[in-house]
Design a protein around this motif. Structure first.
Motif, mmCIF file in Angstrom:
data_model
loop_
_atom_site.group_PDB
_atom_site.id
_atom_site.type_symbol
_atom_site.label_atom_id
_atom_site.label_comp_id
_atom_site.label_asym_id
_atom_site.label_seq_id
_atom_site.Cartn_x
_atom_site.Cartn_y
_atom_site.Cartn_z
ATOM 1 N N LYS A 52 -7.378 2.589 -1.018
ATOM 2 C CA LYS A 52 -6.047 3.122 -0.726
ATOM 3 C C LYS A 52 -5.419 3.749 -1.966
ATOM 4 O O LYS A 52 -4.821 4.834 -1.900
ATOM 5 C CB LYS A 52 -5.146 2.001 -0.201
ATOM 6 N N VAL A 53 -5.556 3.066 -3.103
ATOM 7 C CA VAL A 53 -4.999 3.586 -4.354
ATOM 8 C C VAL A 53 -5.640 4.923 -4.705
ATOM 9 O O VAL A 53 -4.960 5.890 -5.068
ATOM 10 C CB VAL A 53 -5.200 2.573 -5.502
ATOM 11 N N THR A 54 -6.975 4.982 -4.586
ATOM 12 C CA THR A 54 -7.701 6.210 -4.925
ATOM 13 C C THR A 54 -7.297 7.361 -4.003
ATOM 14 O O THR A 54 -7.079 8.494 -4.459
ATOM 15 C CB THR A 54 -9.219 5.979 -4.820
ATOM 16 N N ALA A 55 -7.190 7.066 -2.693
ATOM 17 C CA ALA A 55 -6.815 8.104 -1.721
ATOM 18 C C ALA A 55 -5.399 8.613 -1.975
ATOM 19 O O ALA A 55 -5.148 9.822 -1.995
ATOM 20 C CB ALA A 55 -6.935 7.553 -0.307
ATOM 21 N N ASN A 56 -4.463 7.676 -2.183
ATOM 22 C CA ASN A 56 -3.075 8.075 -2.424
ATOM 23 C C ASN A 56 -2.938 8.854 -3.728
ATOM 24 O O ASN A 56 -2.215 9.846 -3.803
ATOM 25 C CB ASN A 56 -2.165 6.846 -2.462
ATOM 26 N N ALA A 57 -3.666 8.387 -4.753
ATOM 27 C CA ALA A 57 -3.618 9.082 -6.041
ATOM 28 C C ALA A 57 -4.142 10.509 -5.900
ATOM 29 O O ALA A 57 -3.604 11.441 -6.513
ATOM 30 C CB ALA A 57 -4.439 8.324 -7.081
ATOM 31 N N THR A 61 -1.915 13.714 -6.728
ATOM 32 C CA THR A 61 -2.422 14.620 -7.756
ATOM 33 C C THR A 61 -2.500 16.043 -7.226
ATOM 34 O O THR A 61 -2.130 17.006 -7.917
ATOM 35 C CB THR A 61 -3.816 14.168 -8.229
ATOM 36 N N MET A 62 -2.967 16.181 -5.988
ATOM 37 C CA MET A 62 -3.075 17.506 -5.383
ATOM 38 C C MET A 62 -1.697 18.141 -5.211
ATOM 39 O O MET A 62 -1.506 19.330 -5.510
ATOM 40 C CB MET A 62 -3.773 17.399 -4.025
ATOM 41 N N ILE A 63 -0.718 17.357 -4.756
ATOM 42 C CA ILE A 63 0.640 17.868 -4.573
ATOM 43 C C ILE A 63 1.220 18.316 -5.916
ATOM 44 O O ILE A 63 1.770 19.414 -6.045
ATOM 45 C CB ILE A 63 1.546 16.809 -3.927
ATOM 46 N N PHE A 64 1.080 17.442 -6.917
ATOM 47 C CA PHE A 64 1.630 17.747 -8.244
ATOM 48 C C PHE A 64 0.955 18.980 -8.837
ATOM 49 O O PHE A 64 1.624 19.864 -9.392
ATOM 50 C CB PHE A 64 1.426 16.539 -9.162
ATOM 51 N N SER A 65 -0.368 19.057 -8.714
ATOM 52 C CA SER A 65 -1.112 20.184 -9.274
ATOM 53 C C SER A 65 -0.717 21.494 -8.596
ATOM 54 O O SER A 65 -0.611 22.538 -9.246
ATOM 55 C CB SER A 65 -2.618 19.958 -9.125
ATOM 56 N N ILE A 95 3.672 16.047 -22.575
ATOM 57 C CA ILE A 95 4.436 14.875 -23.008
ATOM 58 C C ILE A 95 4.858 14.003 -21.815
ATOM 59 O O ILE A 95 4.624 12.796 -21.815
ATOM 60 C CB ILE A 95 5.646 15.300 -23.861
ATOM 61 N N PRO A 96 5.473 14.581 -20.751
ATOM 62 C CA PRO A 96 5.817 13.737 -19.587
ATOM 63 C C PRO A 96 4.579 13.125 -18.923
ATOM 64 O O PRO A 96 4.597 11.954 -18.519
ATOM 65 C CB PRO A 96 6.535 14.707 -18.636
ATOM 66 N N CYS A 97 3.495 13.918 -18.813
ATOM 67 C CA CYS A 97 2.293 13.399 -18.147
ATOM 68 C C CYS A 97 1.676 12.251 -18.947
ATOM 69 O O CYS A 97 1.226 11.257 -18.374
ATOM 70 C CB CYS A 97 1.262 14.513 -17.974
ATOM 71 N N ALA A 98 1.633 12.400 -20.262
ATOM 72 C CA ALA A 98 1.086 11.334 -21.104
ATOM 73 C C ALA A 98 1.944 10.070 -20.998
ATOM 74 O O ALA A 98 1.427 8.955 -20.928
ATOM 75 C CB ALA A 98 1.006 11.801 -22.556
ATOM 76 N N THR A 99 3.251 10.263 -20.955
ATOM 77 C CA THR A 99 4.166 9.122 -20.840
ATOM 78 C C THR A 99 3.968 8.399 -19.512
ATOM 79 O O THR A 99 3.862 7.170 -19.463
ATOM 80 C CB THR A 99 5.629 9.596 -20.955
ATOM 81 N N ILE A 100 3.900 9.168 -18.422
ATOM 82 C CA ILE A 100 3.687 8.573 -17.099
ATOM 83 C C ILE A 100 2.339 7.857 -17.048
ATOM 84 O O ILE A 100 2.216 6.760 -16.502
ATOM 85 C CB ILE A 100 3.762 9.660 -16.004
ATOM 86 N N GLY A 101 1.315 8.486 -17.632
ATOM 87 C CA GLY A 101 -0.013 7.875 -17.630
ATOM 88 C C GLY A 101 -0.054 6.557 -18.377
ATOM 89 O O GLY A 101 -0.800 5.636 -18.002
#
Length: 214
Positions: A52-57, A61-65, A95-101
């Motif tokens: 579920k985590v992998t599918a949702n991620a 990711t697709m939406i964000f990209s 910077i935001p992506c690294a912080t979120i990650g």
């Protein structure tokens, strides 16, 4: 670093881009994806939840990209595509992506139980054993070649699109509408499990490849 190339001679510029691109696409992404799998096992307890985590991620990711892919062409068209502009845009994303990650290390701690299980079953893998396994397994070699071709084609198509829009169309902003087509992928993802169940994984992949070629 890849998008912040110093002003140098032609050869030095090519060398800079080649080295930084190789580090990004072959070294750091490999480290990220390799550790992602281990982290998932250590942070999520059951296989069902990991799926579920992998599918949702994947969906997020697709939406964000897609959104970023639509915004960047407009930004570059308006602020310019010189070295300084690229550096500013990339920093605003990196910077935001690294912080979120990094937040997951504080918000999603590793499970002690999973760590103990992995330590019990874990066998020390040396480079010699790894290369021996690669050498003696034709399927891993086949997969490696396929994976190389996949990323090679993605790299060529992505760079080709930017070149085409800038030097043939003359408008980087058109990339916004080209990237809008990725929304169709999100729709297909909803039906992918049912299609694969009905037509089989192999047939579904072949159909997908034909669509990509088109």
């Amino acid at each position: 670093m890849m998008y912040s190339t110093p002003k140098m001679g032609t050869f030095a510029t090519y060398a800079w881009v080649f080295i930084t691109y190789t580090l990004q696409s072959a070294v750091f992404i490999t480290i990220l994806y390799g550790t992602d799998t281990v982290y998932l096992v250590r942070a999520v307890r059951t296989p069902e939840n990991r799926t579920k985590v992998t599918a949702n991620a994947g969906v997020y990711t697709m939406i964000f990209s897609t959104i970023i892919g639509m915004i960047i062409p407009q930004v570059m068209q308006n602020i310019g595509d010189d070295r300084k502009s690229w550096s500013m845009v990339v920093l605003c994303i990196a910077i935001p992506c690294a912080t979120i990650g990094m937040l997951r290390f504080f918000l999603v701690p590793e499970l002690n139980a999973a760590e103990e299980i992995m330590e019990e079953k874990q066998e020390k893998l040396t480079l010699k054993k790894a290369f021996s396994a690669l050498k003696g397994n034709k399927y891993i070699l086949m997969f490696a070649v396929m994976y190389f071709c996949y990323h090679f084609s993605n790299g060529m198509s992505g760079g080709g699109q930017t070149y085409y829009l800038k030097y043939v169309v003359g408008d980087l902003g058109v990339g916004t509408w080209m990237n809008l087509g990725m929304v169709g992928v999100l729709v297909l993802l909803l039906f992918a499990p049912k299609l694969m169940a009905k037509f089989g994984t192999g047939n579904s992949l072949r159909a997908g490849l034909v669509l990509m070629l088109a």
